[in-house]
Design an enzyme around this catalytic site. Sequence first.
Site, PDB file in Angstrom:
ATOM      1  CE  LYS A   1      44.632  50.262  40.870  1.00 34.92           C
ATOM      2  NZ  LYS A   1      45.812  49.350  41.163  1.00 34.92           N
TER       3      LYS A   1
ATOM      4  CB  SER B   1      41.610  39.717  47.639  1.00 35.53           C
ATOM      5  OG  SER B   1      41.960  41.153  48.068  1.00 35.53           O
TER       6      SER B   1
ATOM      7  CB  VAL C   1      40.927  44.616  48.244  1.00 34.81           C
ATOM      8  CG1 VAL C   1      40.978  46.101  47.669  1.00 34.81           C
ATOM      9  CG2 VAL C   1      42.372  44.567  48.609  1.00 34.81           C
ATOM     10  N   GLY C   2      38.026  43.758  48.446  1.00 31.99           N
ATOM     11  CA  GLY C   2      36.561  44.076  47.828  1.00 31.99           C
ATOM     12  C   GLY C   2      35.335  44.423  48.770  1.00 31.99           C
TER      13      GLY C   2
ATOM     14  CD  GLU D   1      32.572  38.530  38.636  1.00 30.72           C
ATOM     15  OE1 GLU D   1      33.100  37.336  38.878  1.00 30.72           O
ATOM     16  OE2 GLU D   1      31.629  38.727  38.148  1.00 30.72           O
TER      17      GLU D   1
ATOM     18  CB  CYS E   1      39.064  33.778  40.426  1.00 34.90           C
ATOM     19  SG  CYS E   1      38.751  34.060  38.616  1.00 34.90           S
TER      20      CYS E   1
ATOM     21  CD  GLU F   1      41.143  32.925  45.933  1.00 35.92           C
ATOM     22  OE1 GLU F   1      41.498  33.931  46.601  1.00 35.92           O
ATOM     23  OE2 GLU F   1      40.857  32.837  44.933  1.00 35.92           O
TER      24      GLU F   1
HETATM   25  P1  NAD Z   1      44.048  42.443  45.484  1.00 39.22           P
HETATM   26  O1  NAD Z   1      42.678  42.603  45.998  1.00 39.22           O
HETATM   27  O2  NAD Z   1      44.935  42.574  46.113  1.00 39.22           O
HETATM   28  O3  NAD Z   1      43.863  43.541  44.158  1.00 39.22           O
HETATM   29  C1  NAD Z   1      43.029  43.731  43.155  1.00 39.22           C
HETATM   30  C2  NAD Z   1      43.111  45.332  42.762  1.00 39.22           C
HETATM   31  O4  NAD Z   1      42.694  45.902  43.550  1.00 39.22           O
HETATM   32  C3  NAD Z   1      44.414  45.703  42.121  1.00 39.22           C
HETATM   33  O5  NAD Z   1      44.478  46.347  41.222  1.00 39.22           O
HETATM   34  C4  NAD Z   1      44.651  46.247  43.505  1.00 39.22           C
HETATM   35  O6  NAD Z   1      45.718  47.593  43.286  1.00 39.22           O
HETATM   36  C5  NAD Z   1      43.660  46.934  43.947  1.00 39.22           C
HETATM   37  N1  NAD Z   1      43.427  47.612  45.435  1.00 39.22           N
HETATM   38  C6  NAD Z   1      44.277  47.087  46.407  1.00 39.22           C
HETATM   39  N2  NAD Z   1      43.815  47.767  47.556  1.00 39.22           N
HETATM   40  C7  NAD Z   1      43.064  48.509  47.094  1.00 39.22           C
HETATM   41  C8  NAD Z   1      42.278  49.868  47.643  1.00 39.22           C
HETATM   42  N3  NAD Z   1      42.388  50.015  49.043  1.00 39.22           N
HETATM   43  N4  NAD Z   1      41.525  50.541  46.922  1.00 39.22           N
HETATM   44  C9  NAD Z   1      41.288  50.308  45.720  1.00 39.22           C
HETATM   45  N5  NAD Z   1      41.979  49.395  44.952  1.00 39.22           N
HETATM   46  C10 NAD Z   1      42.644  48.581  45.716  1.00 39.22           C
HETATM   47  O7  NAD Z   1      43.690  41.202  44.265  1.00 39.22           O
HETATM   48  P2  NAD Z   1      44.990  40.585  43.488  1.00 39.22           P
HETATM   49  O8  NAD Z   1      46.037  39.737  44.401  1.00 39.22           O
HETATM   50  O9  NAD Z   1      45.531  41.458  42.427  1.00 39.22           O
HETATM   51  O10 NAD Z   1      44.303  39.285  42.770  1.00 39.22           O
HETATM   52  C11 NAD Z   1      44.023  37.893  43.448  1.00 39.22           C
HETATM   53  C12 NAD Z   1      42.673  37.869  43.898  1.00 39.22           C
HETATM   54  O11 NAD Z   1      41.739  38.344  42.776  1.00 39.22           O
HETATM   55  C13 NAD Z   1      42.353  36.476  44.245  1.00 39.22           C
HETATM   56  O12 NAD Z   1      41.456  36.510  45.279  1.00 39.22           O
HETATM   57  C14 NAD Z   1      41.385  35.979  43.118  1.00 39.22           C
HETATM   58  O13 NAD Z   1      40.742  34.828  43.308  1.00 39.22           O
HETATM   59  C15 NAD Z   1      40.556  37.101  42.939  1.00 39.22           C
HETATM   60  N6  NAD Z   1      40.171  37.054  41.389  1.00 39.22           N
HETATM   61  C16 NAD Z   1      38.855  36.963  41.013  1.00 39.22           C
HETATM   62  C17 NAD Z   1      38.381  36.771  39.714  1.00 39.22           C
HETATM   63  C18 NAD Z   1      36.716  36.770  39.463  1.00 39.22           C
HETATM   64  O14 NAD Z   1      36.339  36.653  38.611  1.00 39.22           O
HETATM   65  N7  NAD Z   1      36.021  36.264  40.829  1.00 39.22           N
HETATM   66  C19 NAD Z   1      39.203  37.064  38.816  1.00 39.22           C
HETATM   67  C20 NAD Z   1      40.391  36.839  39.070  1.00 39.22           C
HETATM   68  C21 NAD Z   1      40.913  37.196  40.249  1.00 39.22           C
END
Ligand code: NAD
Length: 483
Positions: A171, A225, A228-229, A246, A280, A377
């Site tokens: 997804k 994020s 969400v994680g 991650e 990230c 962040e």
């Molecule tokens: P986000 O958490 O908003 O979204 C990430 C994904 O989760 C998207 O596909 C989104 O649609 C999905 N999502 C959101 N709510 C959800 C839910 N309730 N159920 C299932 N899926 C859901 O993050 P973002 O804004 O897309 O990305 C930025 C973040 O990602 C930053 O915090 C960054 O540090 C992190 N990031 C981490 C790594 C790593 O390898 N550690 C790599 C890239 C980005």
Amino acid sequence: MVIDGRDVDAASGQTISRESPGHRGKVVGTWPAGSTEDADRAIAAARSAFDEGPWARMSGAERSAILHRVAAGILQHQEELGLIECLETGKPLAQATGEIGYCADLWTYAAGMARGLEGDTHNAIGDNRLGLVLREPAGVVGIITPWNFPFIIVSERVPWALGAGCTVVAKPSEYTSGTTIRLAQIALEAGLPPGVFNVITGTGPAAGQMLAEDPRVDVLSFTGSVRVGTHLAALAAPTVKRVGLELGGKGPQIVFADADLEAAADGIAYGVYHNAGQCCISGSRLIVHNSIRPALLDRLLDISKRLPFGDPLGQGKFGAMVTEQHAEKVASYIAKGLDEGAELLLGGERLAAEQGNFIAPTVFDRVTPEMAIAQEEIFGPVLSTIGFDTPEEAVALANGTPFGLSASVWSRDLETAIQTTRRVKAGRFWVNSVIDGTAEMPIGGYKKSGTGRELGRYGFDEYSQFKGLHMTLGRQQPWFQQS
Ligand code: NAD
């Protein structure tokens, strides 16, 4: 979307559109707005492809051959994929196209390793016993990815999961779904059986959440994020599935007094401005020895002022913020830094707002460790500078956030570099460089930056089950002695 080997629309018929972050008002992508009904179909396809299809039973050599063909397909479509990535993310075209080449290498590495995924034997557990550790595919893997490096992040996970013999439902972010859909189509053309790699598009709660909650999914790999994680890890808990996270970072760049200042200034600029700071693993905190702070900042400001930015289709090194809301969030952090008393040395303003979501390279000095711009962040081109006097202080500052994803140390002294590396908690470390990585080396977080490791041989373990097989040679001592 791609479900069970076919291009499909959402069951509802609804779509979502994406405007280019670097070209205001221009729609550059339209995808199905998936819902739980679509997620259900995709999970069912992956489940039956795993339980009944050929993929999990194929030899490593057969799987490897198909993954190699996917890598070749990616290279054939490099220009097309690079353009999609550029328009949807707002990153410069040359960078985006280069990232696609890197991804082909990730697939090639995983393809090679897929032939060599062995288990283990234990030949010293008693004369009448032999132990075998069988590596098995973990099952159906749900992979949720963010918008900042859509093709890299999906390519850092999917070929490892497939190489281990799993099937996948991915997804992608609702902002940047184009290249993930194309990847699944390229994989089908390369001979991947239907249902092995499915892609559902749409917003997170509607299309993605079921991947955490559904018991038919064995592993959830989430990148995004912390908010969400952790939410998804809690939703996944009742199913006791494996969850890899991650998450975010607040990478320190620790510069000692003996560092090569030219190289460090260049690395610090790259570390904080690459992908407009939306990495990230950005090096967003400069932790610098007070004796060289003015000299280093002079060099950094000089580079920052000359950085070409602008139209992602042009020659710039510096692209756009992913959305207008995200640009506003970055701007609010800059305002908070000023409110809290940090000294703004450069930038802080929006640029070419009529064209897209651009923010100027921004450098703060005299930041203190408890300020929001030192702790949280920001995910934008904003550097927070903190001075130190002793190595112990540098390590304490580096470790003084909830994150532990990446860190750099700049020093010409091997002992300083190694001892600092040992003491700072970060899953990815660089000595005299930044934002480096290869398929062979593991990535992942300490503390709130996540759990699990991707890439290298470690990545395959995330998608494997290990079964301990105890074999008895000859008759075992009876448990119940017949009298
Ligand atoms: P986000 O958490 O908003 O979204 C990430 C994904 O989760 C998207 O596909 C989104 O649609 C999905 N999502 C959101 N709510 C959800 C839910 N309730 N159920 C299932 N899926 C859901 O993050 P973002 O804004 O897309 O990305 C930025 C973040 O990602 C930053 O915090 C960054 O540090 C992190 N990031 C981490 C790594 C790593 O390898 N550690 C790599 C890239 C980005």
